[in-house]
Design a protein around this motif. Structure first.
Motif, PDB file in Angstrom:
ATOM      1  N   PRO A 477      24.224  39.024  64.641  1.00 16.83           N
ATOM      2  CA  PRO A 477      24.163  40.496  64.619  1.00 16.83           C
ATOM      3  C   PRO A 477      24.887  41.058  63.404  1.00 16.83           C
ATOM      4  CG  PRO A 477      25.677  39.732  66.316  1.00 16.83           C
ATOM      5  CD  PRO A 477      24.963  38.523  65.814  1.00 16.83           C
ATOM      6  N   HIS A 478      24.236  42.011  62.744  1.00 18.83           N
ATOM      7  CA  HIS A 478      24.829  42.680  61.576  1.00 18.83           C
ATOM      8  C   HIS A 478      25.528  43.941  62.062  1.00 18.83           C
ATOM      9  CE1 HIS A 478      25.472  43.862  57.467  1.00 18.83           C
ATOM     10  NE2 HIS A 478      24.760  44.970  57.613  1.00 18.83           N
ATOM     11  N   LEU A 479      26.844  43.917  62.085  1.00 21.01           N
ATOM     12  CA  LEU A 479      27.635  44.982  62.683  1.00 21.01           C
ATOM     13  C   LEU A 479      28.292  45.834  61.607  1.00 21.01           C
ATOM     14  CD1 LEU A 479      29.355  42.794  65.402  1.00 21.01           C
ATOM     15  CD2 LEU A 479      27.248  44.103  65.611  1.00 21.01           C
ATOM     16  N   SER A 480      28.522  47.073  61.958  1.00 19.49           N
ATOM     17  CA  SER A 480      29.182  47.984  61.021  1.00 19.49           C
ATOM     18  C   SER A 480      30.633  47.565  60.831  1.00 19.49           C
ATOM     19  CB  SER A 480      29.117  49.415  61.550  1.00 19.49           C
ATOM     20  OG  SER A 480      29.890  50.268  60.743  1.00 19.49           O
ATOM     21  N   PRO A 481      31.089  47.430  59.590  1.00 22.62           N
ATOM     22  CA  PRO A 481      32.485  47.024  59.376  1.00 22.62           C
ATOM     23  C   PRO A 481      33.487  48.128  59.669  1.00 22.62           C
ATOM     24  CG  PRO A 481      31.417  47.452  57.274  1.00 22.62           C
ATOM     25  CD  PRO A 481      30.353  47.593  58.325  1.00 22.62           C
ATOM     26  N   TRP A 482      33.011  49.362  59.896  1.00 20.69           N
ATOM     27  CA  TRP A 482      33.937  50.474  60.146  1.00 20.69           C
ATOM     28  C   TRP A 482      34.120  50.763  61.635  1.00 20.69           C
ATOM     29  CZ3 TRP A 482      29.877  51.049  56.537  1.00 20.69           C
ATOM     30  CH2 TRP A 482      30.272  50.916  55.200  1.00 20.69           C
ATOM     31  N   VAL A 483      33.355  50.124  62.493  1.00 19.06           N
ATOM     32  CA  VAL A 483      33.462  50.338  63.937  1.00 19.06           C
ATOM     33  C   VAL A 483      34.212  49.156  64.541  1.00 19.06           C
ATOM     34  CG1 VAL A 483      32.193  50.640  66.086  1.00 19.06           C
ATOM     35  CG2 VAL A 483      31.336  51.680  63.986  1.00 19.06           C
ATOM     36  N   LYS A 484      35.360  49.437  65.110  1.00 22.43           N
ATOM     37  CA  LYS A 484      36.161  48.410  65.754  1.00 22.43           C
ATOM     38  C   LYS A 484      36.019  48.546  67.271  1.00 22.43           C
ATOM     39  CE  LYS A 484      37.658  47.102  61.761  1.00 22.43           C
ATOM     40  NZ  LYS A 484      37.143  45.844  61.162  1.00 22.43           N
ATOM     41  N   PRO A 485      35.618  47.473  67.969  1.00 23.11           N
ATOM     42  CA  PRO A 485      35.453  47.592  69.427  1.00 23.11           C
ATOM     43  C   PRO A 485      36.779  47.840  70.125  1.00 23.11           C
ATOM     44  CG  PRO A 485      35.250  45.301  68.721  1.00 23.11           C
ATOM     45  CD  PRO A 485      35.318  46.130  67.471  1.00 23.11           C
ATOM     46  N   LYS A 486      36.752  48.772  71.070  1.00 22.14           N
ATOM     47  CA  LYS A 486      37.942  49.099  71.834  1.00 22.14           C
ATOM     48  C   LYS A 486      37.977  48.299  73.125  1.00 22.14           C
ATOM     49  CE  LYS A 486      37.909  53.820  70.006  1.00 22.14           C
ATOM     50  NZ  LYS A 486      37.833  55.259  70.339  1.00 22.14           N
ATOM     51  N   LYS A 487      39.092  48.389  73.785  1.00 22.85           N
ATOM     52  CA  LYS A 487      39.268  47.658  75.024  1.00 22.85           C
ATOM     53  C   LYS A 487      38.292  48.186  76.070  1.00 22.85           C
ATOM     54  CE  LYS A 487      42.735  46.315  78.441  1.00 22.85           C
ATOM     55  NZ  LYS A 487      44.136  46.480  78.887  1.00 22.85           N
ATOM     56  N   GLY A 488      37.558  47.284  76.697  1.00 19.87           N
ATOM     57  CA  GLY A 488      36.582  47.657  77.712  1.00 19.87           C
ATOM     58  C   GLY A 488      35.185  47.850  77.184  1.00 19.87           C
ATOM     59  N   GLU A 489      35.019  47.987  75.867  1.00 23.73           N
ATOM     60  CA  GLU A 489      33.698  48.151  75.293  1.00 23.73           C
ATOM     61  C   GLU A 489      33.058  46.803  75.016  1.00 23.73           C
ATOM     62  OE1 GLU A 489      34.000  50.550  71.849  1.00 23.73           O
ATOM     63  OE2 GLU A 489      34.342  52.424  72.949  1.00 23.73           O
ATOM     64  N   TYR A 490      31.751  46.815  74.887  1.00 20.71           N
ATOM     65  CA  TYR A 490      31.008  45.593  74.615  1.00 20.71           C
ATOM     66  C   TYR A 490      31.217  45.171  73.169  1.00 20.71           C
ATOM     67  CZ  TYR A 490      27.039  42.523  73.698  1.00 20.71           C
ATOM     68  OH  TYR A 490      26.259  41.472  73.304  1.00 20.71           O
ATOM     69  N   ASP A 491      31.551  43.909  72.977  1.00 23.33           N
ATOM     70  CA  ASP A 491      31.784  43.351  71.644  1.00 23.33           C
ATOM     71  C   ASP A 491      30.791  42.223  71.419  1.00 23.33           C
ATOM     72  OD1 ASP A 491      32.674  42.567  69.207  1.00 23.33           O
ATOM     73  OD2 ASP A 491      34.686  41.971  69.836  1.00 23.33           O
ATOM     74  N   PRO A 492      29.787  42.414  70.550  1.00 20.88           N
ATOM     75  CA  PRO A 492      28.796  41.342  70.347  1.00 20.88           C
ATOM     76  C   PRO A 492      29.355  40.118  69.648  1.00 20.88           C
ATOM     77  CG  PRO A 492      28.405  43.183  68.862  1.00 20.88           C
ATOM     78  CD  PRO A 492      29.482  43.625  69.791  1.00 20.88           C
ATOM     79  N   LYS A 493      30.551  40.218  69.058  1.00 21.94           N
ATOM     80  CA  LYS A 493      31.124  39.052  68.385  1.00 21.94           C
ATOM     81  C   LYS A 493      31.686  38.038  69.371  1.00 21.94           C
ATOM     82  CE  LYS A 493      32.445  41.578  64.193  1.00 21.94           C
ATOM     83  NZ  LYS A 493      33.579  41.968  63.311  1.00 21.94           N
TER      84      LYS A 493
END
Length: 678
Positions: A477-493
């Protein structure tokens, strides 16, 4: 003595605001000139708190400005230019009305005033940092106009000016290695550069055929472009002189006509000369000594790094007791689950700037050459080649050049053959150098990757595994480098197991099994319906009972079924055995086995039973947490309880979105596993 009453509309909010109609009358200019002047000066409409007080009781839709802003515009020198322009336009109109086209052309050439925005740039941006902070919109607008086709609304001269300024800015970013991140989005390609401590983010559209609609006001956009071109010209001059280069750089129109783009510009400085693609001749120029010192330091950066590496290797060979140097960066891992997460060390700017320096890239025809060339050169690569039909300025146009280490392709997977079939032989009988014949063969010793590999390496500041980006491979997945996943959110990494709460994986698995069973049953039912429909012939299935005996026989067929085979209808409460009843039955079986002297074989629980037990335990724990939270809410005040309710609403919405994404990913991974098993 009674005080004098004030007249309505002479003080307060009514005095602080002025309507657009009154402002135009006060400045004595036309509405288009007023809009143009406001854009140049950075004055925008304002929304008063109480429109009735400002407009003396009227509720009609009106545009308001600050009165002080309009007073400020009264002393603007551009007002005189606009009035001169209006006067000359009247003279040209009279000449054209008399049929004197020559006089009209002479008036336009000699008397038409030239509008300069230099003083406005100095007023709006007192310091250079202020100009850099306001550069995001300017770059996005100019890159947009640089990719638009010329039309009656957009003259070719404006497009050429935007192309020249944007490519000059790209040359500075390449030379100073200021580019940090990039992202491929639906709108276009985002770039972020750090210049003198300021993060600048701009958007570059893809090079598709642009169709401009008729609902776009190009006069407003053209006014912004006129202001932004002046701003970027000032910024480019300051940036070039700060690192010791002559501005403007030399421009080769012939190379630009042949598609050279960046290669059409040649940067000049004292002791430094560089070209967009190849090395140029060294030319001298009179520049600031301090700026030249900075430029010399940048030019000698790569040599100094090589010397430091050589010295480090020598020290390691002489001193055996020292620890061996590691290539990777240390990572701080938490020692306990509840421990603080320390910020990870980042790679140095020198390492990031030379990310692609040791490599030679070749860009295939189907790849976006302009963006790849810009990114690769901004991160240290000095050898970028492409096919000759893509334009001038390539390091090499020979695809079979042995110096090429990486080739960027965007086509289906390649064959495993390393050389072209039926390769010709030389006079000595040995095979000639392999020639790339796409896509039947690949060059030996060359790495083939898809374009996304370049962007992901840049965003993560390290070289990633090229096999994950091989031609035809399913890309990460090509993810935006400016969006950092927060606690509880879905993280594709992260893997799916690390994000699922307890019991969710088992619930997904059971739901998947139930859906598969439902699909199978639906397919069986459809097959039965099709078979039944296919077996019916003409007149079949329309028989009528001739005698009552046949009806009796048919009705008796159901009566022949023994009553023992029919279990009856049970409710859900009766079908599910309680835990206490199950424990009692298990104890009874153990007693019977002990009395008979036999060993009781424990039944291994099925996968479905295990999942049900895990889900039951997770649900019980979740209910306990909710009950404890409800008890805590009872101790809060009404105001805090409402605030907590709003917070929980946002958290529940976030959790629901994350669960939906995890559910989709679980289905995809299950489908992949099934496909691989086949």
């Amino acid at each position: 003595m009674a005080g004098r009453s004030k007249k309505k509309g002479t003080s307060g909010a009514a005095k602080n605001y002025i309507t657009r109609t009154r402002a135009v009358k006060k400045l004595q200019i036309s509405l288009p000139d007023f809009r143009r002047l406001c854009i140049f000066k950075g004055i925008y409409p304002r929304e008063p708190r109480n429109k009735k007080k400002v407009s003396k009781g009227s509720t009609a839709a009106t545009t308001f400005y600050y009165t002080k802003d309009i007073q400020y515009l009264l002393h603007e020198p551009l007002l005189a230019k606009f009035r001169e322009h209006k006067a000359v336009a009247k003279k040209i109109g009279r000449a054209l009305g008399r049929g004197e086209a020559g006089d009209a052309a002479r008036l336009e050439k000699n008397l038409m005033p030239k509008v300069k925005l230099d003083h406005i740039i100095k007023e709006r941006y007192p310091t250079f940092v202020d100009a850099l902070r306001d550069l995001d919109d300017a770059l996005s607008m100019l890159f947009l106009f640089a990719n638009l086709p010329s039309s009656e609304h957009i003259p070719a001269k404006t497009i050429a000016l935007c192309q020249r300024l944007t490519r000059e800015f790209e040359h500075y970013v390449i030379t100073s290695h200021a580019l940090r991140k990039s992202f491929l989005s639906i709108k276009g390609i985002y770039y972020q550069a750090t210049i003198q401590g300021q993060d600048i983010l701009w958007l570059v559209p893809y090079r598709f055929v642009q169709r401009t609609g008729g609902d776009i006001d190009f006069r407003i956009m053209g006014t912004f472009v006129e202001f932004y071109t002046t701003l970027l010209g000032f910024v480019n001059y300051r940036l070039y002189t700060s690192i010791g280069f002559v501005y403007p750089p030399k421009f080769n129109a012939k190379t630009d006509e042949q598609g050279g783009e960046l290669a059409a510009f040649q940067l000049e400085g004292k002791g430094i000369a560089t070209n967009g693609a190849t090395n140029g001749d060294i030319e001298d120029a009179e520049i600031n000594p301090e700026a030249q010192a900075i430029a010399d330091r940048i030019a000698a950066m790569s040599d100094a790094e090589d010397d430091e590496e050589a010295a480090a290797v020598a020290d390691l060979t002489l001193e055996d007791d020292e620890e061996e140097a590691t290539e990777g960066i240390d990572k701080f891992e938490p020692t306990a689950p509840d421990a603080d997460v320390l910020p990870q060390p980042q790679a140095s700017s020198a390492e990031i700037a030379s990310l692609f320096e040791p490599f030679t890239f070749y860009l295939s025809r189907e790849t976006p050459r302009a963006s790849l060339e810009f990114i690769l050169k901004a991160f240290g690569c000095k050898r970028v080649g492409w096919d000759g039909i893509l334009g001038e300025g390539a390091f090499t146009t020979n695809e079979s050049d042995p110096a090429i280490t990486h080739q960027i392709v965007d086509r289906p997977s390649l064959s495993n053959g390393e050389s072209a079939p039926n390769a010709p032989e030389t006079e000595q009988g040995s095979a000639a150098a392999p020639k790339a014949q796409w896509p039947r063969s690949t060059m030996p010793g060359r790495t083939y990757v898809q374009p996304q590999w370049v962007w992901d390496c840049v965003n993560q500041s390290k070289l990633l595994r090229p096999d994950l980006y091989a031609p035809g491979a399913e890309l990460p997945p090509h993810l935006s480098p400016w969006v950092k996943p927060k606690k509880g959110e879905y993280d594709p990494k992260l893997p799916l197991e690390a994000q699922q709460p307890e019991g969710e994986a088992e619930a997904f698995e059971d739901e998947g099994d139930e859906e598969e069973m439902a699909d199978v049953n639906d397919e069986d039912d459809m097959d039965a319906i099709v078979d039944r429909a296919g077996s019916v012939e003409v007149g079949e299935g329309m028989d009528v009972a001739e005698t009552d005996s046949e009806d009796d026989d048919d009705s008796g067929s159901d009566a022949d079924v023994p009553a023992e085979d029919f279990d009856g209808f049970e409710s859900d409460a009766e079908s599910d055995i309680s835990e206490g009843e199950a424990a009692r039955l298990q104890h009874q079986r153990e007693l019977e086995a002990e009395a008979t002297g036999t060993t009781l074989e424990k039944e291994k629980p099925t996968k479905k039973a295990q999942n049900a037990a895990i889900r039951k335990k997770a649900d019980k724990q979740r209910r306990q947490e909710e009950e404890e939270r409800d008890r805590q809410k009872m101790m809060l005040s009404n105001k805090k309880r409402k605030l907590l309710k709003r917070i929980e609403y946002g958290e529940n919405k976030r959790d629901t979105e994350a669960e939906v994404l995890r559910r989709k990913r679980a289905k995809i991974e299950k489908a992949k596993a099934a496909a691989e098993a086949l």
